[in-house]
Design an enzyme around this catalytic site. Structure first.
Site, PDB file in Angstrom:
ATOM      1  N   LYS A 152       7.286  -7.432  -6.817  1.00 32.08           N
ATOM      2  CA  LYS A 152       7.245  -7.615  -5.357  1.00 32.08           C
ATOM      3  C   LYS A 152       7.367  -9.086  -4.990  1.00 32.08           C
ATOM      4  CE  LYS A 152       4.541  -3.375  -4.979  1.00 32.08           C
ATOM      5  NZ  LYS A 152       3.198  -2.816  -5.114  1.00 32.08           N
ATOM      6  N   ARG A 165      13.046  17.117 -10.419  1.00 28.41           N
ATOM      7  CA  ARG A 165      12.990  17.449 -11.853  1.00 28.41           C
ATOM      8  C   ARG A 165      12.587  18.902 -12.056  1.00 28.41           C
ATOM      9  NH1 ARG A 165      10.679  12.246 -14.557  1.00 28.41           N
ATOM     10  NH2 ARG A 165       8.976  12.754 -13.180  1.00 28.41           N
ATOM     11  N   ILE A 180       3.613  -2.030   5.095  1.00 31.96           N
ATOM     12  CA  ILE A 180       3.658  -3.285   5.859  1.00 31.96           C
ATOM     13  C   ILE A 180       5.133  -3.705   6.003  1.00 31.96           C
ATOM     14  CG2 ILE A 180       2.911  -5.689   5.973  1.00 31.96           C
ATOM     15  CD1 ILE A 180       0.670  -5.029   4.012  1.00 31.96           C
ATOM     16  N   VAL A 200       8.131  -3.285  -1.107  1.00 26.53           N
ATOM     17  CA  VAL A 200       7.090  -4.333  -1.131  1.00 26.53           C
ATOM     18  C   VAL A 200       5.992  -4.005  -0.129  1.00 26.53           C
ATOM     19  CG1 VAL A 200       6.621  -6.792  -0.844  1.00 26.53           C
ATOM     20  CG2 VAL A 200       8.833  -6.054  -1.745  1.00 26.53           C
TER      21      VAL A 200
END
Ligand code: HSE
Length: 440
Positions: free
Chosen positions: A205, A45, A136, A132
């Site tokens: 999620k 931007r 992990i 999500v």
């Protein structure tokens, strides 16, 4: 072999982290992927803005369409967020037969069915590990690592901001607003922090996790969503005294009649590993028939943890560039023509145990009156505690734990309890999950 050229949509926290990880681990990543990965263009931007990464060799441009239309670029990384322009750009990139890696949970949860259908048609991949639980690798674990299992239940702490706020409130007895301000300053919160504290981010999620766990379509609108904004310090303290800790959980549970999808503050036993997940960390507990319970823990947000997942997706896509699209891992774990008919249960059909706190008149027979209403509704009380009232008070505070009951039945009973003359005001009701290894 020629490097794979990628373009970034966005060069903020996650985009900058991705550039840094790709640069620092360039050789190892190339050895894994089979080709070097090079960022050649990035849409930003504000080209004058200070960045967390170097931009040497990256052509910065103001118009993101330039990136998705650039014929030199094979993979587009979308880290803009939101569901407006991001959706248009991702669909346009797919239309141009480019693979996409995205960290955008809202986009996948709300428009994933459309996005994956378009990708399937064009024979390209849309990878979304970073959407999500940040770093992990939970998507890969469920979609590939547990592919031999029938998954029964997922319970996850998937919003670091809420977990940070709950941890601080409990440890330092600080008020909600005070801690939220800090989480924003530390850069954990979403642009609109209501997404964190009202459970929307966690619901995005959970929608994704449920789809890949059960082979159901993405159904964000069917998630029952509650946040942590209304939580009181005193309930956090009572929960502790009773041997529980309050966590903001996303729960997807396969029941005989359908799937429960719910996000809400939850009392979990203090001895359970999820109770020890503090601060901005995330953790996802998956119970499946063959493997039993598995727990995945790590940083749920932040530049490099999220970049770790973005780069892993890039490596996956590069490895699969020459494979037949029909032989790739399906986006949502199950083959698109083999989705389950399993419906999502209505909120009232969900079952859990409950924590109740109410203010009642302090005189003989009051507890019996309340217990009668609950008993008539078939609700069994597991424990009752009457915390000491302030000196001279004419009311009693009652804290109860119930056995498991359907949400609809509990709601009806609470209405009747609140209408009793001896009960003052609203009853605070929070769900309790014991998270034992008990499917369906
Ligand atoms: N706002 C999110 C969180 C960031 O707090 O977990 C990662 O999705």
């Amino acid at each position: 072999m020629k490097p794979v050229r990628i373009g970034l949509l966005g060069l903020g926290t996650v985009g900058g982290g991705t550039v840094n990880v790709l640069a620092r681990n360039r050789e190892e990543i190339a050895r894994r992927a089979g080709r070097a990965i090079e960022v050649v263009q990035a849409a930003v931007r504000d080209p004058g803005k200070a960045r967390i990464c170097g931009t040497g060799g990256i052509a910065l441009c103001g118009d993101p369409v330039e990136v998705v239309d650039n014929p030199d670029i094979e993979i587009v990384v979308e880290v803009i967020g939101g569901t407006g322009i991001a959706r248009e750009l991702v669909l346009r990139a797919i239309g141009n037969r480019k693979h996409v890696v995205t960290a955008n949970k809202a986009l996948i949860a709300l428009h994933g069915n459309e996005v994956f259908a378009a990708a399937h048609e064009k024979g390209v991949t849309v990878a979304f590990e970073s959407a999500v639980a940040g770093g992990i690798p939970i998507i890969k674990a469920i979609r590939e690592g547990l592919a031999g299992n029938r998954i029964d239940r997922i319970a996850g702490i998937v919003n670091g901001t809420s977990n940070y706020i709950l941890s601080e409130m409990r440890e330092h007895r600080r008020g909600f607003d005070d801690v939220l301000g800090e989480a924003q300053r530390l850069g954990y919160a979403e642009e609109d922090p209501s997404f964190d504290v009202e459970g929307v981010d966690a619901a995005h999620k959970l929608t994704i996790l449920a789809a890949i766990a059960f082979g159901i379509p993405l159904q964000f609108s069917r998630v029952h969503t509650e946040g942590i904004a209304g939580l009181h310090l005193e309930d956090i303290a009572h929960a502790e005294q009773l041997g529980y800790r309050i966590r903001h959980l996303g729960i997807a549970w396969r029941r005989p009649g359908g799937v429960e999808l719910r996000v809400h503050p939850t009392l979990v036993p203090r001895r359970h590993l999820l109770a020890s997940v503090d601060g901005v960390m995330n953790a996802v507990l998956v119970h499946a028939d063959a493997v039993g319970s598995t727990l995945y823990y790590g940083a749920g947000a932040g530049a490099e943890p999220t970049a770790s997942a973005v780069v892993a997706d890039l490596v996956d896509v590069v490895r699969a560039l020459t494979t037949d699209p029909e032989n790739r891992v399906p986006h949502l774990a199950f083959q698109p023509d083999a989705m389950s008919e399993l419906g999502v249960l209505d909120r009232d059909e969900a079952g859990s145990a409950w924590y109740l706190r109410m203010t009642a008149a302090d005189r003989p027979g009051v507890l019996a009156e309340i217990a009668t209403v609950l008993g008539e509704a078939g609700i069994s009380i597991e424990a009752v505690v009457q915390p000491e009232p302030p000196r001279g008070a004419h009311f009693a505070k009652l804290v109860m734990l119930t056995h498991t009951v359907s949400e609809g039945r509990m709601r009806d009973a609470l209405g009747r309890v609140e209408r009793l003359d001896v009960v003052d005001g609203e009853v605070v009701a929070l769900r309790v999950e014991h998270l034992e290894d008990c499917p369906a």
